[in-house]
Design a protein around this motif. Sequence first.
Motif, PDB file in Angstrom:
ATOM      1  N   ILE A 182       7.722   0.592 -11.495  1.00 40.34           N
ATOM      2  CA  ILE A 182       6.073   1.047 -11.467  1.00 40.34           C
ATOM      3  C   ILE A 182       5.823   0.854  -9.648  1.00 40.34           C
ATOM      4  CG2 ILE A 182       3.900  -0.063 -11.590  1.00 40.34           C
ATOM      5  CD1 ILE A 182       5.033  -1.115 -14.342  1.00 40.34           C
ATOM      6  N   LYS A 183       6.520  -0.120  -8.920  1.00 38.40           N
ATOM      7  CA  LYS A 183       5.872  -0.229  -7.649  1.00 38.40           C
ATOM      8  C   LYS A 183       6.585   1.112  -6.922  1.00 38.40           C
ATOM      9  CE  LYS A 183       6.949  -2.709  -3.428  1.00 38.40           C
ATOM     10  NZ  LYS A 183       7.521  -4.089  -2.915  1.00 38.40           N
ATOM     11  N   ALA A 184       7.682   1.568  -7.367  1.00 43.54           N
ATOM     12  CA  ALA A 184       8.544   2.729  -6.856  1.00 43.54           C
ATOM     13  C   ALA A 184       7.696   4.243  -7.053  1.00 43.54           C
ATOM     14  CB  ALA A 184       9.794   2.708  -7.107  1.00 43.54           C
ATOM     15  N   ASP A 185       6.712   3.941  -8.369  1.00 45.15           N
ATOM     16  CA  ASP A 185       6.432   5.358  -8.935  1.00 45.15           C
ATOM     17  C   ASP A 185       4.759   5.346  -8.281  1.00 45.15           C
ATOM     18  OD1 ASP A 185       6.180   7.609 -10.388  1.00 45.15           O
ATOM     19  OD2 ASP A 185       5.044   6.057 -11.973  1.00 45.15           O
ATOM     20  N   CYS A 186       4.259   4.076  -8.251  1.00 45.89           N
ATOM     21  CA  CYS A 186       2.751   4.397  -7.999  1.00 45.89           C
ATOM     22  C   CYS A 186       2.425   3.308  -6.986  1.00 45.89           C
ATOM     23  CB  CYS A 186       1.853   4.315  -9.183  1.00 45.89           C
ATOM     24  SG  CYS A 186       1.872   2.965 -10.001  1.00 45.89           S
ATOM     25  N   LYS A 187       3.226   2.516  -6.409  1.00 48.91           N
ATOM     26  CA  LYS A 187       2.971   1.488  -5.496  1.00 48.91           C
ATOM     27  C   LYS A 187       2.242   0.228  -6.006  1.00 48.91           C
ATOM     28  CE  LYS A 187       3.625   4.591  -1.625  1.00 48.91           C
ATOM     29  NZ  LYS A 187       4.088   5.568  -2.228  1.00 48.91           N
ATOM     30  N   ALA A 188       1.861   0.292  -7.313  1.00 47.03           N
ATOM     31  CA  ALA A 188       1.217  -1.059  -7.777  1.00 47.03           C
ATOM     32  C   ALA A 188       2.238  -2.231  -8.056  1.00 47.03           C
ATOM     33  CB  ALA A 188       0.533  -0.652  -8.984  1.00 47.03           C
ATOM     34  N   ASP A 218      -2.894   5.478 -17.760  1.00 41.81           N
ATOM     35  CA  ASP A 218      -4.091   5.339 -17.523  1.00 41.81           C
ATOM     36  C   ASP A 218      -4.178   4.730 -16.122  1.00 41.81           C
ATOM     37  OD1 ASP A 218      -5.162   6.593 -19.978  1.00 41.81           O
ATOM     38  OD2 ASP A 218      -5.540   4.244 -20.679  1.00 41.81           O
ATOM     39  N   MET A 219      -3.333   3.718 -15.781  1.00 41.01           N
ATOM     40  CA  MET A 219      -3.432   3.164 -14.587  1.00 41.01           C
ATOM     41  C   MET A 219      -2.944   3.771 -13.588  1.00 41.01           C
ATOM     42  SD  MET A 219      -1.662  -0.487 -13.116  1.00 41.01           S
ATOM     43  CE  MET A 219       0.011   0.289 -12.738  1.00 41.01           C
ATOM     44  N   LYS A 220      -1.963   4.838 -13.813  1.00 37.81           N
ATOM     45  CA  LYS A 220      -1.409   5.637 -12.925  1.00 37.81           C
ATOM     46  C   LYS A 220      -2.274   6.732 -12.379  1.00 37.81           C
ATOM     47  CE  LYS A 220       2.559   8.526 -11.831  1.00 37.81           C
ATOM     48  NZ  LYS A 220       4.028   8.994 -12.125  1.00 37.81           N
ATOM     49  N   ALA A 221      -3.174   7.052 -13.634  1.00 39.77           N
ATOM     50  CA  ALA A 221      -4.064   8.222 -13.097  1.00 39.77           C
ATOM     51  C   ALA A 221      -5.160   7.960 -12.310  1.00 39.77           C
ATOM     52  CB  ALA A 221      -4.725   8.650 -14.434  1.00 39.77           C
ATOM     53  N   LYS A 222      -5.669   6.707 -12.558  1.00 41.77           N
ATOM     54  CA  LYS A 222      -6.666   6.077 -11.651  1.00 41.77           C
ATOM     55  C   LYS A 222      -6.297   5.761 -10.343  1.00 41.77           C
ATOM     56  CE  LYS A 222      -9.345   3.679 -15.625  1.00 41.77           C
ATOM     57  NZ  LYS A 222     -10.320   5.032 -15.679  1.00 41.77           N
ATOM     58  N   LEU A 223      -4.954   5.122 -10.343  1.00 42.59           N
ATOM     59  CA  LEU A 223      -4.519   5.013  -8.999  1.00 42.59           C
ATOM     60  C   LEU A 223      -4.236   6.488  -7.904  1.00 42.59           C
ATOM     61  CD1 LEU A 223      -1.994   2.213  -9.649  1.00 42.59           C
ATOM     62  CD2 LEU A 223      -3.909   2.030  -8.304  1.00 42.59           C
ATOM     63  N   LEU A 224      -3.821   7.287  -9.003  1.00 46.74           N
ATOM     64  CA  LEU A 224      -3.544   8.546  -8.058  1.00 46.74           C
ATOM     65  C   LEU A 224      -4.686   9.512  -7.799  1.00 46.74           C
ATOM     66  CD1 LEU A 224      -0.493  10.068 -10.022  1.00 46.74           C
ATOM     67  CD2 LEU A 224      -0.466   9.066  -7.721  1.00 46.74           C
ATOM     68  N   ALA A 225      -5.774   8.997  -8.419  1.00 46.91           N
ATOM     69  CA  ALA A 225      -7.403   9.653  -8.337  1.00 46.91           C
ATOM     70  C   ALA A 225      -7.979   9.036  -7.106  1.00 46.91           C
ATOM     71  CB  ALA A 225      -8.019   9.526  -9.674  1.00 46.91           C
ATOM     72  N   PRO A 272       6.963  -6.298 -26.937  1.00 45.17           N
ATOM     73  CA  PRO A 272       5.949  -7.186 -27.288  1.00 45.17           C
ATOM     74  C   PRO A 272       5.540  -7.893 -25.912  1.00 45.17           C
ATOM     75  CG  PRO A 272       7.530  -7.502 -28.881  1.00 45.17           C
ATOM     76  CD  PRO A 272       7.895  -6.566 -27.830  1.00 45.17           C
ATOM     77  N   ALA A 273       4.239  -7.977 -25.743  1.00 48.73           N
ATOM     78  CA  ALA A 273       3.953  -8.429 -24.248  1.00 48.73           C
ATOM     79  C   ALA A 273       3.941 -10.104 -24.321  1.00 48.73           C
ATOM     80  CB  ALA A 273       2.152  -8.370 -24.161  1.00 48.73           C
ATOM     81  N   THR A 274       4.304 -10.654 -23.100  1.00 51.56           N
ATOM     82  CA  THR A 274       4.696 -11.988 -22.866  1.00 51.56           C
ATOM     83  C   THR A 274       3.337 -12.584 -21.960  1.00 51.56           C
ATOM     84  OG1 THR A 274       5.954 -11.497 -21.182  1.00 51.56           O
ATOM     85  CG2 THR A 274       7.121 -11.710 -23.092  1.00 51.56           C
ATOM     86  N   HIS A 275       2.929 -11.680 -21.515  1.00 52.67           N
ATOM     87  CA  HIS A 275       1.718 -12.105 -20.464  1.00 52.67           C
ATOM     88  C   HIS A 275       0.620 -11.104 -20.417  1.00 52.67           C
ATOM     89  CE1 HIS A 275       5.300 -14.041 -18.632  1.00 52.67           C
ATOM     90  NE2 HIS A 275       4.584 -15.109 -18.200  1.00 52.67           N
ATOM     91  N   MET A 276      -0.443 -11.559 -19.920  1.00 51.59           N
ATOM     92  CA  MET A 276      -1.465 -10.513 -19.110  1.00 51.59           C
ATOM     93  C   MET A 276      -1.320 -10.616 -17.542  1.00 51.59           C
ATOM     94  SD  MET A 276      -2.902  -9.169 -21.807  1.00 51.59           S
ATOM     95  CE  MET A 276      -4.526  -8.301 -21.038  1.00 51.59           C
ATOM     96  N   ALA A 277      -1.248  -9.310 -17.061  1.00 54.98           N
ATOM     97  CA  ALA A 277      -0.789  -9.552 -15.503  1.00 54.98           C
ATOM     98  C   ALA A 277      -1.925  -8.556 -15.123  1.00 54.98           C
ATOM     99  CB  ALA A 277       0.586  -8.903 -15.273  1.00 54.98           C
ATOM    100  N   ILE A 278      -2.236  -9.022 -13.589  1.00 51.92           N
ATOM    101  CA  ILE A 278      -3.102  -8.073 -12.969  1.00 51.92           C
ATOM    102  C   ILE A 278      -2.386  -7.297 -12.126  1.00 51.92           C
ATOM    103  CG2 ILE A 278      -4.937  -8.017 -11.168  1.00 51.92           C
ATOM    104  CD1 ILE A 278      -6.389  -9.914 -12.880  1.00 51.92           C
ATOM    105  N   PHE A 279      -2.188  -6.038 -12.054  1.00 50.60           N
ATOM    106  CA  PHE A 279      -1.739  -4.954 -11.450  1.00 50.60           C
ATOM    107  C   PHE A 279      -2.538  -4.229 -10.087  1.00 50.60           C
ATOM    108  CE2 PHE A 279       1.869  -5.142 -14.227  1.00 50.60           C
ATOM    109  CZ  PHE A 279       2.985  -4.542 -13.649  1.00 50.60           C
ATOM    110  N   ALA A 280      -2.337  -4.251  -8.968  1.00 47.91           N
ATOM    111  CA  ALA A 280      -3.170  -3.453  -8.071  1.00 47.91           C
ATOM    112  C   ALA A 280      -2.205  -2.779  -6.856  1.00 47.91           C
ATOM    113  CB  ALA A 280      -4.071  -4.687  -7.389  1.00 47.91           C
ATOM    114  N   ARG A 281      -2.791  -2.019  -6.173  1.00 47.29           N
ATOM    115  CA  ARG A 281      -2.090  -1.562  -4.981  1.00 47.29           C
ATOM    116  C   ARG A 281      -2.949  -1.837  -3.711  1.00 47.29           C
ATOM    117  NH1 ARG A 281      -1.343   5.104  -4.416  1.00 47.29           N
ATOM    118  NH2 ARG A 281      -3.054   4.892  -5.804  1.00 47.29           N
ATOM    119  N   ALA A 282      -1.995  -2.263  -2.879  1.00 51.66           N
ATOM    120  CA  ALA A 282      -2.497  -2.439  -1.517  1.00 51.66           C
ATOM    121  C   ALA A 282      -3.102  -1.412  -0.776  1.00 51.66           C
ATOM    122  CB  ALA A 282      -1.468  -3.298  -0.609  1.00 51.66           C
ATOM    123  N   PHE A 283      -4.226  -1.587  -0.120  1.00 54.53           N
ATOM    124  CA  PHE A 283      -4.801  -0.475   0.636  1.00 54.53           C
ATOM    125  C   PHE A 283      -4.870  -0.821   1.911  1.00 54.53           C
ATOM    126  CE2 PHE A 283      -5.837   0.871  -3.716  1.00 54.53           C
ATOM    127  CZ  PHE A 283      -5.605   2.180  -3.608  1.00 54.53           C
TER     128      PHE A 283
END
Length: 126
Positions: free
Chosen positions: A85-91, A43-50, A115-126
Amino acid sequence: LDAGPEAFADEMVQLLESMQSELFQAAQTKLYHNTHRIDSYEDMKAKLLAAPSNNDENHSGDTDGDIPGFFLVPWYDDAENEALIKADCKATIRCFPFDSQHLAEGLNCFYSGRPATHMAIFARAF
């Protein structure tokens, strides 16, 4: 009408405090509207690529609507997966928001399924 320097200073302090409060509220509102809760990497990758790139001639530079913003995701802390993830979609991870860590309980990582250890915020620099 001469109110004097003290009245002028008091008025300026009030004006600056009001402006700061309005700017802070606008920034909080924009952050809220541009942070998306995502449970899967696809879902994240699709939104970033769009999203249009910075080089797109139709890109307005406005984050509302154009750029997908921030993604709050359940994350298993793993530097190798973050690099993939950074290499794949730059986030990349921007932060681990303190006020959202309780949301990770009982969730699996959006990327690895562990199992998740954190909630993280991912984003891509523009």
